[in-house]
Design an enzyme around this catalytic site. Structure first.
Site, PDB file in Angstrom:
ATOM      1  N   ARG A 129       0.868  -1.183   0.000  1.00 33.26           N
ATOM      2  CA  ARG A 129       0.000   0.000   0.000  1.00 33.26           C
ATOM      3  C   ARG A 129       0.904   1.233   0.000  1.00 33.26           C
ATOM      4  NH1 ARG A 129      -3.511  -2.715  -1.467  1.00 33.26           N
ATOM      5  NH2 ARG A 129      -5.608  -3.053  -0.620  1.00 33.26           N
TER       6      ARG A 129
ATOM      7  N   GLU B  81      -4.264   7.578  -4.879  1.00 32.45           N
ATOM      8  CA  GLU B  81      -4.532   6.877  -6.120  1.00 32.45           C
ATOM      9  C   GLU B  81      -5.923   7.231  -6.635  1.00 32.45           C
ATOM     10  OE1 GLU B  81      -4.013   2.660  -5.621  1.00 32.45           O
ATOM     11  OE2 GLU B  81      -2.029   2.889  -4.750  1.00 32.45           O
TER      12      GLU B  81
ATOM     13  N   HIS C   3      -1.063   0.402  -9.868  1.00 37.97           N
ATOM     14  CA  HIS C   3      -1.717  -0.552  -8.968  1.00 37.97           C
ATOM     15  C   HIS C   3      -2.244  -1.756  -9.752  1.00 37.97           C
ATOM     16  CE1 HIS C   3      -3.895  -0.852  -4.861  1.00 37.97           C
ATOM     17  NE2 HIS C   3      -3.599  -2.035  -5.332  1.00 37.97           N
TER      18      HIS C   3
HETATM   19  C1  8YV Z   1      -7.204  -5.126  -5.615  1.00 35.24           C
HETATM   20  C2  8YV Z   1      -5.396  -4.795  -3.970  1.00 35.24           C
HETATM   21  O1  8YV Z   1      -6.882  -6.458  -5.875  1.00 35.24           O
HETATM   22  O2  8YV Z   1      -6.290  -6.909  -3.485  1.00 35.24           O
HETATM   23  C3  8YV Z   1      -5.886  -5.822  -3.043  1.00 35.24           C
HETATM   24  O3  8YV Z   1      -5.823  -5.530  -1.820  1.00 35.24           O
HETATM   25  O4  8YV Z   1      -4.445  -4.171  -3.663  1.00 35.24           O
HETATM   26  C4  8YV Z   1      -5.945  -4.465  -5.254  1.00 35.24           C
HETATM   27  O5  8YV Z   1      -4.976  -4.801  -6.260  1.00 35.24           O
HETATM   28  C5  8YV Z   1      -7.753  -4.444  -6.841  1.00 35.24           C
HETATM   29  O6  8YV Z   1      -7.874  -3.088  -6.567  1.00 35.24           O
HETATM   30  C6  8YV Z   1      -9.100  -5.057  -7.204  1.00 35.24           C
HETATM   31  O7  8YV Z   1     -10.056  -4.608  -6.271  1.00 35.24           O
END
Ligand code: 8YV
Length: 328
Positions: free
Chosen positions: A237, A266, A284
């Site tokens: 994150r 973001e 991301h």
């Molecule tokens: C989500 C992410 O997968 O899974 C997570 O916690 O960091 C993201 O990559 C993506 O935003 C789909 O919701």
């Protein structure tokens, strides 16, 4: 009375189609207009939510009097006000495991891209600069045999460590809340104090959830310990890293480079980071492959339907927070 499901981010139209006779289905889509307005219109009727990438707490959910479950299509759940959901008795589920390998692949893509300066030299080549044999100024650094330091050796961290050990013969250092004796045996991973990990690793990879304890985990002091030959990789994150401190370290080259998939804010439309050659930035995309996003959506759907049927979902995040409701 048919319960109502609200898909609050883009999901495949076929995902919920089979359930339209059992539930009222509302699917939000950008092409239908403002997504916030669609959410506000639909949330009062929703019994179950499915989606991702939207902060949900009291402000957003106060009118959701029927809400029973939020099924997040994500493994991270820092977007959700857990204490508020616990107080409301609302279940929260996530989608662990299915994205581990895909996210680890991305982490290694960033390791290789930063080490060998792929985006920078790709642009340089395409700009017609390759007029003679390249020189030391174009050299990158090796990955094989180097030291990979992972802060947070959870499932994703483990997948990254496996790639490092078995794919590139790397030495694995790790730190975190839990010792992993099996991985120490299998991968030769060594548990070391964070300061030692930061000062001895060629690649530093925080792979932790965003909590009050991990916010700014990598700040000025930690970046100073890393040194000018080390590279930071962040697929966890954005706020796990002090982004201003990182920018300064990159600009002053007190660390060699950074590979970033996540950011404090973001989406990131503009940033000083974009002007630096020693940082690779991607939007991301950790879990962003068709296969994995489909698997996540199906996992989230299973959690949603189980919860709406009054049974305990497999990936219930706030089991304890819901108290008596579920026996463990
Ligand atoms: C989500 C992410 O997968 O899974 C997570 O916690 O960091 C993201 O990559 C993506 O935003 C789909 O919701």
């Amino acid at each position: 009375m048919k319960k109502t499901i609200l898909a609050f981010s883009r999901v495949s139209p076929t995902l919920l189609e089979p359930y339209k006779d059992t539930y009222n289905i509302i699917v939000m889509r950008p092409e239908f207009g403002d997504m916030d307005a669609q959410f506000e219109d639909a949330i009062p009727s929703a019994h179950g939510l499915i989606g991702g990438n939207r902060r949900l707490g009291e402000a957003e959910l106060a009118s959701a009097k029927n809400l029973e479950i939020i099924s997040s299509i994500s493994v991270g759940y820092d977007n959700y006000d857990l204490s508020y959901l616990n107080g409301r008795g609302v279940m929260l589920t996530n989608t662990p495991d299915v994205l581990n390998e895909t996210t680890a692949d991305l982490a290694f893509a960033l390791i290789l891209a930063t080490a060998r300066r792929i985006p920078e030299l790709d642009a340089w080549t395409k700009a017609g600069n390759w007029t003679k044999t390249i020189e030391a100024s174009h050299f990158g650094c090796d990955v094989h045999g180097k030291t990979l330091g992972i802060i947070g050796l959870g499932k994703i961290g483990e997948a990254i460590a496996r790639r490092g050990r078995f794919g590139f013969g790397m030495n694995i250092l790790y730190n975190g809340n839990n010792r992993k004796p099996q991985l120490e045996k299998e991968l030769g991973a060594r548990f070391v104090p964070q300061e030692k990990l930061l000062s001895e690793s060629h690649f530093v990879c925080p792979v932790v959830p965003l909590t009050d304890g991990t916010r700014n985990l990598i700040g000025r002091k930690e970046l100073a310990l890393m040194g000018p030959e080390s590279i930071l990789i962040n697929v966890s994150r954005g706020p796990v890293v002090d982004q201003d401190a990182l920018f300064q370290a990159l600009e002053e080259k007190t660390i060699r480079a950074a590979g970033l998939d996540v950011y404090v804010k973001e989406p990131l439309v503009s940033s000083g980071l974009f002007k630096l050659k020693n940082v690779v930035t991607v939007p991301h995309i950790g879990s962003a492959t068709s296969d994995t996003r489909n698997a996540m959506a199906l996992r989230a759907l299973e959690n949603l339907l189980t919860g709406l049927e009054g049974r305990q979902p497999r990936d219930l995040v706030n089991t304890h927070g819901l108290g008596h409701r579920w026996t463990q």
